[in-house]
Design a protein around this motif. Structure first.
Motif, PDB file in Angstrom:
ATOM      1  N   ARG A   5      16.135  13.951  18.921  1.00 13.26           N
ATOM      2  CA  ARG A   5      16.637  14.310  17.594  1.00 13.26           C
ATOM      3  C   ARG A   5      16.124  13.293  16.577  1.00 13.26           C
ATOM      4  NH1 ARG A   5      21.689  14.846  18.539  1.00 13.26           N
ATOM      5  NH2 ARG A   5      21.854  17.110  18.415  1.00 13.26           N
ATOM      6  N   ILE A   6      15.441  13.801  15.551  1.00 17.04           N
ATOM      7  CA  ILE A   6      14.970  12.979  14.434  1.00 17.04           C
ATOM      8  C   ILE A   6      15.743  13.429  13.196  1.00 17.04           C
ATOM      9  CG2 ILE A   6      12.972  12.277  13.055  1.00 17.04           C
ATOM     10  CD1 ILE A   6      11.197  13.188  15.382  1.00 17.04           C
ATOM     11  N   GLU A   7      16.345  12.478  12.494  1.00 19.71           N
ATOM     12  CA  GLU A   7      17.160  12.817  11.328  1.00 19.71           C
ATOM     13  C   GLU A   7      16.752  11.957  10.134  1.00 19.71           C
ATOM     14  OE1 GLU A   7      21.531  13.403  12.505  1.00 19.71           O
ATOM     15  OE2 GLU A   7      20.741  12.153  14.122  1.00 19.71           O
ATOM     16  N   GLY A   8      16.327  12.626   9.060  1.00 17.76           N
ATOM     17  CA  GLY A   8      16.051  11.953   7.793  1.00 17.76           C
ATOM     18  C   GLY A   8      15.028  10.837   7.877  1.00 17.76           C
ATOM     19  N   LEU A   9      14.003  11.009   8.693  1.00 16.01           N
ATOM     20  CA  LEU A   9      13.011   9.953   8.894  1.00 16.01           C
ATOM     21  C   LEU A   9      12.132   9.806   7.656  1.00 16.01           C
ATOM     22  CD1 LEU A   9      12.026   8.036  11.224  1.00 16.01           C
ATOM     23  CD2 LEU A   9      10.224   9.725  11.617  1.00 16.01           C
ATOM     24  N   THR A  10      12.059   8.578   7.143  1.00 16.96           N
ATOM     25  CA  THR A  10      11.228   8.273   5.974  1.00 16.96           C
ATOM     26  C   THR A  10      10.477   6.975   6.225  1.00 16.96           C
ATOM     27  OG1 THR A  10      12.761   9.367   4.449  1.00 16.96           O
ATOM     28  CG2 THR A  10      11.208   7.798   3.492  1.00 16.96           C
ATOM     29  N   LYS A  11       9.169   7.000   5.957  1.00 16.97           N
ATOM     30  CA  LYS A  11       8.344   5.806   6.103  1.00 16.97           C
ATOM     31  C   LYS A  11       7.440   5.675   4.881  1.00 16.97           C
ATOM     32  CE  LYS A  11       6.086   2.287   7.769  1.00 16.97           C
ATOM     33  NZ  LYS A  11       6.719   0.948   7.815  1.00 16.97           N
ATOM     34  N   ARG A  12       7.537   4.507   4.216  1.00 13.86           N
ATOM     35  CA  ARG A  12       6.709   4.218   3.050  1.00 13.86           C
ATOM     36  C   ARG A  12       5.782   3.056   3.367  1.00 13.86           C
ATOM     37  NH1 ARG A  12      12.027   4.139   1.311  1.00 13.86           N
ATOM     38  NH2 ARG A  12      12.746   6.068   0.298  1.00 13.86           N
ATOM     39  N   PHE A  13       4.590   3.112   2.786  1.00 13.33           N
ATOM     40  CA  PHE A  13       3.651   2.006   2.890  1.00 13.33           C
ATOM     41  C   PHE A  13       3.459   1.398   1.505  1.00 13.33           C
ATOM     42  CE2 PHE A  13       2.424   4.528   6.646  1.00 13.33           C
ATOM     43  CZ  PHE A  13       2.503   3.526   7.612  1.00 13.33           C
ATOM     44  N   ALA A  14       3.438   0.064   1.443  1.00 13.27           N
ATOM     45  CA  ALA A  14       3.329  -0.632   0.167  1.00 13.27           C
ATOM     46  C   ALA A  14       1.982  -0.351  -0.488  1.00 13.27           C
ATOM     47  CB  ALA A  14       3.507  -2.135   0.379  1.00 13.27           C
ATOM     48  N   GLY A  15       1.965  -0.383  -1.795  1.00  9.28           N
ATOM     49  CA  GLY A  15       0.747  -0.143  -2.559  1.00  9.28           C
ATOM     50  C   GLY A  15       1.107   0.149  -3.991  1.00  9.28           C
ATOM     51  N   LYS A  16       0.121   0.421  -4.799  1.00  8.79           N
ATOM     52  CA  LYS A  16       0.349   0.756  -6.205  1.00  8.79           C
ATOM     53  C   LYS A  16      -0.309   2.094  -6.506  1.00  8.79           C
ATOM     54  CE  LYS A  16       0.632  -4.047  -7.806  1.00  8.79           C
ATOM     55  NZ  LYS A  16       0.113  -5.059  -8.750  1.00  8.79           N
ATOM     56  N   PRO A  17       0.478   3.189  -6.498  1.00 10.09           N
ATOM     57  CA  PRO A  17       1.898   3.253  -6.148  1.00 10.09           C
ATOM     58  C   PRO A  17       2.094   3.259  -4.636  1.00 10.09           C
ATOM     59  CG  PRO A  17       1.093   5.439  -6.653  1.00 10.09           C
ATOM     60  CD  PRO A  17      -0.066   4.502  -6.875  1.00 10.09           C
ATOM     61  N   PRO A  18       3.347   3.048  -4.160  1.00 10.25           N
ATOM     62  CA  PRO A  18       3.610   3.121  -2.718  1.00 10.25           C
ATOM     63  C   PRO A  18       3.321   4.522  -2.181  1.00 10.25           C
ATOM     64  CG  PRO A  18       5.438   2.096  -3.895  1.00 10.25           C
ATOM     65  CD  PRO A  18       4.538   2.689  -4.937  1.00 10.25           C
ATOM     66  N   THR A  19       2.946   4.586  -0.915  1.00 10.95           N
ATOM     67  CA  THR A  19       2.655   5.859  -0.264  1.00 10.95           C
ATOM     68  C   THR A  19       3.817   6.260   0.612  1.00 10.95           C
ATOM     69  OG1 THR A  19       0.284   5.377  -0.224  1.00 10.95           O
ATOM     70  CG2 THR A  19       1.083   7.060   1.292  1.00 10.95           C
ATOM     71  N   VAL A  20       4.295   7.485   0.436  1.00 12.67           N
ATOM     72  CA  VAL A  20       5.350   8.029   1.307  1.00 12.67           C
ATOM     73  C   VAL A  20       4.643   8.802   2.412  1.00 12.67           C
ATOM     74  CG1 VAL A  20       7.414   9.456   1.477  1.00 12.67           C
ATOM     75  CG2 VAL A  20       6.948   8.176  -0.631  1.00 12.67           C
ATOM     76  N   ALA A  21       4.553   8.200   3.600  1.00 10.87           N
ATOM     77  CA  ALA A  21       3.833   8.828   4.704  1.00 10.87           C
ATOM     78  C   ALA A  21       4.672   9.879   5.407  1.00 10.87           C
ATOM     79  CB  ALA A  21       3.382   7.764   5.705  1.00 10.87           C
ATOM     80  N   VAL A  22       5.970   9.608   5.564  1.00  4.62           N
ATOM     81  CA  VAL A  22       6.911  10.562   6.159  1.00  4.62           C
ATOM     82  C   VAL A  22       8.087  10.664   5.202  1.00  4.62           C
ATOM     83  CG1 VAL A  22       8.313  11.143   8.164  1.00  4.62           C
ATOM     84  CG2 VAL A  22       6.192   9.858   8.470  1.00  4.62           C
ATOM     85  N   ASP A  23       8.457  11.889   4.837  1.00  2.00           N
ATOM     86  CA  ASP A  23       9.398  12.102   3.745  1.00  2.00           C
ATOM     87  C   ASP A  23      10.623  12.893   4.210  1.00  2.00           C
ATOM     88  OD1 ASP A  23      10.600  12.346   1.293  1.00  2.00           O
ATOM     89  OD2 ASP A  23       9.065  13.639   0.409  1.00  2.00           O
ATOM     90  N   ASP A  24      11.675  12.184   4.587  1.00  2.00           N
ATOM     91  CA  ASP A  24      12.961  12.799   4.936  1.00  2.00           C
ATOM     92  C   ASP A  24      12.784  13.896   5.988  1.00  2.00           C
ATOM     93  OD1 ASP A  24      15.730  13.106   4.812  1.00  2.00           O
ATOM     94  OD2 ASP A  24      15.629  14.578   3.189  1.00  2.00           O
ATOM     95  N   LEU A  25      12.093  13.570   7.055  1.00  2.00           N
ATOM     96  CA  LEU A  25      11.757  14.553   8.094  1.00  2.00           C
ATOM     97  C   LEU A  25      12.863  14.626   9.144  1.00  2.00           C
ATOM     98  CD1 LEU A  25       8.323  15.135   9.698  1.00  2.00           C
ATOM     99  CD2 LEU A  25      10.277  14.775  11.200  1.00  2.00           C
ATOM    100  N   SER A  26      13.266  15.832   9.482  1.00  2.87           N
ATOM    101  CA  SER A  26      14.249  16.071  10.546  1.00  2.87           C
ATOM    102  C   SER A  26      13.686  17.088  11.526  1.00  2.87           C
ATOM    103  CB  SER A  26      15.575  16.576   9.967  1.00  2.87           C
ATOM    104  OG  SER A  26      16.179  15.595   9.142  1.00  2.87           O
TER     105      SER A  26
END
Length: 391
Positions: A5-26
């Motif tokens: 079970r994956i719930e609300g998975l979010t992963k951001r990478f720093a940068g200008k602007p930051p990169t949202v690689a995984v966005d609230d994935l369930s």
């Protein structure tokens, strides 16, 4: 086997602007299910896999394997990879060059401190499953690419993990070996029933291996369903384009009929009406503009003096290129400046052998083979699937 079970998975990478690689994935994965994460580079599929493995630390979310929570950002739980009971098969094989096949397969057993005799039995069992028992005393440099990948697969299964993760494991193999290892993997999953998450950008691999496909876009799941449903009923134009419906026609209603809208690169400006469509389209009257998606196999050709069958939709086209494909010709045509790919069978239509650049032809397709999408990329009501599709 393990329920995931994956719930609300979010992963951001720093940068200008930051990169949202995984966005609230369930996502929920049933025990023994083979899930394929499919999408282009940068869609978040590998980052999702690495979060499952514990190789990336998400910014938000929760992951559980069976009854065990392996990640809970709010609860400050984040088990390291060696405590997650996960097997992983990499794109690069990642075999230790100084170790024999036996020691490579047994490596995860040593890290888990499995007793020597039990480890020996599991190594031989795993090697037998992937048909590399005769290679146990060789070194990786003495193996072919296909043999190395089978060893990597045996290593991923030797510790009997709750979940096996595959990170594009077939992409480094040549076409023949890729098909062979893919078939072996499909058979192995049918025999053992392990839970798996498989990352790929190859639609053929996804359709062949997955119990369900998760088509990813910008860190989210665009559509989640069986391979048959995704292939036959792509919910959005993005999914249609990625699952093989590469031909796109922009259509505009003109009175009782339709015209093709010019594409960038046409003789006139983009958006200018092009040739009229010969035939009715199953699109509701409420839609004035739609996009039609087609597979190359469904776009057919006939001489300009012939009319398409009654169930066909015809368009004036010009040949750009024609290549011999065995029992057919692979043909590129332009329609209102847009390039489309067609397949002209040679059986029964020998005229297709003589197709040449600049030749005028009629491109046509059976009206029920196209899928139509509105301006937002969503299927029109006339072609909406019978049941909701998606995550």
């Amino acid at each position: 086997m393990s329920h995931v079970r994956i719930e609300g998975l979010t992963k951001r990478f720093a940068g200008k602007p930051p990169t949202v690689a995984v966005d609230d994935l369930s996502l929920e994965i049933e025990p023994g299910e083979f899930i394929v994460l499919l999408g282009p580079s940068g869609c978040g599929k590998t980052t999702t896999l690495r979060c499952l493995a514990g190789l990336e630390t998400p910014d938000e979310g929760r992951i559980s394997l069976g009854d065990q929570t392996v990640l809970d950002v709010r609860g400050k739980v984040n088990l390291p990879p060696n405590k997650r009971r996960i097997g992983m098969v990499f794109q690069s094989y990642a075999l230790w060059p100084h170790m024999t096949v036996r020691r490579n397969i047994g490596y995860p057993l040593r890290t888990r401190r499995v007793a020597r005799e039990q480890a020996r039995e599991r190594i031989e069992e795993a090697a037998g499953l992937v048909d590399c028992a005769a290679l146990l005393d060789r070194y990786p440099a003495q193996l072919s690419g296909g043999q190395q990948q089978r060893v990597a697969l045996a290593r991923g299964l030797a510790a009997r993990p709750d979940l096996v993760l595959f990170d594009e494991p077939l992409s480094n193999l040549d076409a023949r070996l890729r098909d062979q290892v893919r078939a072996q993997l499909h058979e192995l999953h049918a025999r053992l029933g392990f839970t798996a998450v498989f990352v790929t950008h190859d639609q053929s691999e996804a359709l062949a291996l997955g119990d369900r496909l998760a088509i990813m876009r910008a860190g989210r799941i665009e559509q989640l369903d069986t391979p048959e449903r995704v292939f036959e009923e792509p919910a959005t134009e993005y999914v249609a384009g990625f699952i093989g419906m590469s031909n796109r026609l922009s259509l505009r209603r003109a009175g009782e009929g339709w015209t093709v809208v010019g594409e960038p690169g046409a003789d006139g400006p983009a958006g200018v009406p092009g040739p009229a469509v010969a035939g009715e389209l199953p699109v509701p009257r409420s839609h004035g503009e739609v996009s039609a998606r087609l597979r190359p196999d469904d776009l057919l050709l006939c001489p300009v003096e012939e009319k398409p069958p009654g169930h066909g939709v015809g368009l004036a086209a010009e040949v750009v290129d024609a290549q011999f494909g065995g029992r057919h010709m692979d043909v590129v045509v332009t329609i209102a400046g847009g390039r489309l790919h067609a397949r002209a069978p040679l059986t029964g239509t020998p005229w297709a052998r003589g197709l040449s650049r600049g030749q005028r032809v009629t491109a046509w397709f059976p009206k029920d083979t196209a899928i139509y999408y509105d301006a937002d990329g969503v299927r029109t009501a006339a072609h909406a699937p019978a049941a909701p599709v998606g995550a």
